[in-house]
Design a protein around this motif. Structure first.
Motif, PDB file in Angstrom:
ATOM      1  N   ALA A  55       0.828  -1.203   0.000  1.00 12.47           N
ATOM      2  CA  ALA A  55       0.000   0.000   0.000  1.00 12.47           C
ATOM      3  C   ALA A  55       0.862   1.252   0.000  1.00 12.47           C
ATOM      4  O   ALA A  55       0.568   2.225  -0.727  1.00 12.47           O
ATOM      5  CB  ALA A  55      -0.929  -0.011   1.218  1.00 12.47           C
ATOM      6  N   ALA A  56       1.956   1.258   0.777  1.00 11.90           N
ATOM      7  CA  ALA A  56       2.854   2.414   0.819  1.00 11.90           C
ATOM      8  C   ALA A  56       3.503   2.655  -0.539  1.00 11.90           C
ATOM      9  O   ALA A  56       3.607   3.794  -1.000  1.00 11.90           O
ATOM     10  CB  ALA A  56       3.916   2.199   1.892  1.00 11.90           C
ATOM     11  N   ALA A  57       3.938   1.568  -1.207  1.00  8.53           N
ATOM     12  CA  ALA A  57       4.551   1.702  -2.525  1.00  8.53           C
ATOM     13  C   ALA A  57       3.540   2.215  -3.548  1.00  8.53           C
ATOM     14  O   ALA A  57       3.872   3.034  -4.418  1.00  8.53           O
ATOM     15  CB  ALA A  57       5.128   0.363  -2.963  1.00  8.53           C
ATOM     16  N   ILE A  62       1.904   6.786  -6.888  1.00  6.92           N
ATOM     17  CA  ILE A  62       0.943   7.767  -7.399  1.00  6.92           C
ATOM     18  C   ILE A  62       1.440   9.182  -7.154  1.00  6.92           C
ATOM     19  O   ILE A  62       1.384  10.054  -8.040  1.00  6.92           O
ATOM     20  CB  ILE A  62      -0.437   7.538  -6.741  1.00  6.92           C
ATOM     21  N   LEU A  63       1.947   9.426  -5.941  1.00  8.14           N
ATOM     22  CA  LEU A  63       2.418  10.758  -5.609  1.00  8.14           C
ATOM     23  C   LEU A  63       3.614  11.165  -6.460  1.00  8.14           C
ATOM     24  O   LEU A  63       3.776  12.356  -6.801  1.00  8.14           O
ATOM     25  CB  LEU A  63       2.793  10.821  -4.120  1.00  8.14           C
ATOM     26  N   LYS A  64       4.453  10.224  -6.812  1.00  7.23           N
ATOM     27  CA  LYS A  64       5.659  10.514  -7.605  1.00  7.23           C
ATOM     28  C   LYS A  64       5.413  10.341  -9.103  1.00  7.23           C
ATOM     29  O   LYS A  64       6.364  10.432  -9.892  1.00  7.23           O
ATOM     30  CB  LYS A  64       6.793   9.586  -7.165  1.00  7.23           C
ATOM     31  N   SER A  65       4.139  10.079  -9.466  1.00  4.26           N
ATOM     32  CA  SER A  65       3.789   9.887 -10.878  1.00  4.26           C
ATOM     33  C   SER A  65       4.685   8.846 -11.541  1.00  4.26           C
ATOM     34  O   SER A  65       5.243   9.061 -12.626  1.00  4.26           O
ATOM     35  CB  SER A  65       3.878  11.231 -11.636  1.00  4.26           C
ATOM     36  N   LEU A  66       4.837   7.732 -10.887  1.00  5.61           N
ATOM     37  CA  LEU A  66       5.699   6.662 -11.390  1.00  5.61           C
ATOM     38  C   LEU A  66       5.106   6.052 -12.655  1.00  5.61           C
ATOM     39  O   LEU A  66       3.936   5.728 -12.708  1.00  5.61           O
ATOM     40  CB  LEU A  66       5.866   5.579 -10.318  1.00  5.61           C
ATOM     41  N   LYS A  73       4.127  -3.727 -15.885  1.00  4.05           N
ATOM     42  CA  LYS A  73       2.680  -3.705 -15.663  1.00  4.05           C
ATOM     43  C   LYS A  73       2.078  -5.100 -15.796  1.00  4.05           C
ATOM     44  O   LYS A  73       1.227  -5.506 -15.003  1.00  4.05           O
ATOM     45  CB  LYS A  73       2.016  -2.763 -16.668  1.00  4.05           C
ATOM     46  N   LYS A  74       2.533  -5.839 -16.802  1.00  2.00           N
ATOM     47  CA  LYS A  74       2.004  -7.190 -17.009  1.00  2.00           C
ATOM     48  C   LYS A  74       2.331  -8.099 -15.831  1.00  2.00           C
ATOM     49  O   LYS A  74       1.486  -8.889 -15.387  1.00  2.00           O
ATOM     50  CB  LYS A  74       2.572  -7.779 -18.292  1.00  2.00           C
TER      51      LYS A  74
END
Length: 332
Positions: A55-57, A62-66, A73-74
């Protein structure tokens, strides 16, 4: 005896609390919350510490727009799908809707159409796939979280703290074991008689366990241990798996001991019944005697061995045991 089962005979499914509570024998539930003696309590913890790291990652990404590569992704989505599918299957028939005392669930449909599903006794074991997927995603998440911490001392502190939490979450106190010697010494007379006279004929020890609780499984476990001493095969040992034929035999011994139960005993080829009188009331003992007849070949203060009449042609098991259906079984 087949271990095929009906949908209503499935045991061992997830409950919502099972996903987060620590395992039986854990220091938290045993010594602080006092749940250690609850026979119902046996949890499948998914690992709150690892879920917190994931959850932290996720939030940090999201905050760092990774931005992830297509392959990343796959991989992540594949593990997420495996986790969700394993959890869905782990709930089994419990994940459904009850209408007029009938349970309708997606698992029931899968159970009906997928070959081999009717041999799965405990769908909660699909949780192992969920735990594996969470562990992999947790490792990837932790690597990413560490990469965002620039200070070496802070990074080391986060690593040590997480390992400490993992250790605390997974550490369980020793769970007491059953001392097996009394299963032999307290039944020495019956064991000795069967050793000399059993002639490798099938033996059934009664009463049969009623529930899948440790105290009820003691007779089954003890019967298997005593079998190693007297050498005759035993029909016991299926209490924890509870296949349909076993449940029908148990039901027949209760509802129709003088009739249907005798047919079952003959179909199983049972030659001797070892009755644990010390575990029965007088009424229960009387009912079981009706199924076994009156020929007692051995008796002491707590036990009796009954010799069942041998039949020239034993009834076919497949003819006696009803054909199982998807949603229930019919007594023969």
């Amino acid at each position: 005896m087949s271990f095929e089962r009906t949908l209503s005979g499935i045991k061992g499914v997830f409950m919502p609390s099972d996903l987060i509570l620590p395992a039986k024998g854990h220091w938290l539930v045993t010594h602080i919350l006092g749940w250690g003696e609850n026979p119902h309590y046996y949890s499948w913890s998914l690992g709150l510490s690892v879920l917190a790291v994931i959850a932290a990652a996720f939030i940090l990404g999201i905050l760092k727009s990774l931005r992830l590569a297509l392959f990343q992704k796959k991989v992540i989505l594949s593990f997420v799908f495996m986790i969700l599918l394993a959890l869905f299957l782990g709930f089994g028939p419990k994940l459904g809707v009850t209408i007029e005392d009938k349970n309708f669930s997606p698992y029931g449909f899968i159970f009906s159409v997928v070959p081999g599903m009717n041999f799965i006794r405990a769908p909660a074991r699909f949780g192992m796939f969920a735990i594996f997927g969470i562990a992999v995603l947790g490792a990837l998440a932790f690597t990413y979280v560490k990469s965002r911490i620039k200070n070496d001392f802070a990074r080391a502190g986060v690593t040590v703290s997480l390992f400490f939490l993992l250790f605390a979450e997974s550490w369980t106190m020793p769970i007491s074991l059953v001392f097996p010697e009394r299963q032999i010494t307290e039944h020495s007379g019956a064991i000795e008689w069967l050793s000399k006279n059993g002639k490798n004929e099938p033996v059934l020890e009664l009463p049969l366990p009623k529930r899948m609780w440790p105290q009820d499984m003691e007779i089954d476990a003890g019967a298997l241990l005593r079998m190693l001493k007297h050498g005759s095969p035993v029909v016991n040992g299926d209490g924890s798996f509870a296949p349909t034929a076993f449940k029908q035999l148990r039901s027949a011994l209760t509802t129709d001991p003088a009739g249907l139960a005798g047919r079952y005993l003959g179909a199983f080829g049972v030659r001797y019944c070892l009755l644990h009188k010390h575990k029965l009331s007088l009424q229960q003992e009387k009912e079981l005697r009706a199924a076994m007849g009156s020929e007692i070949t051995y008796e002491d203060s707590g036990h009796a061995i009954y010799s069942l009449p041998q039949k020239e042609i034993k009834e076919n098991l497949s003819g006696l045991f009803s054909t199982m259906t998807t949603f229930g079984s019919q007594a023969p």
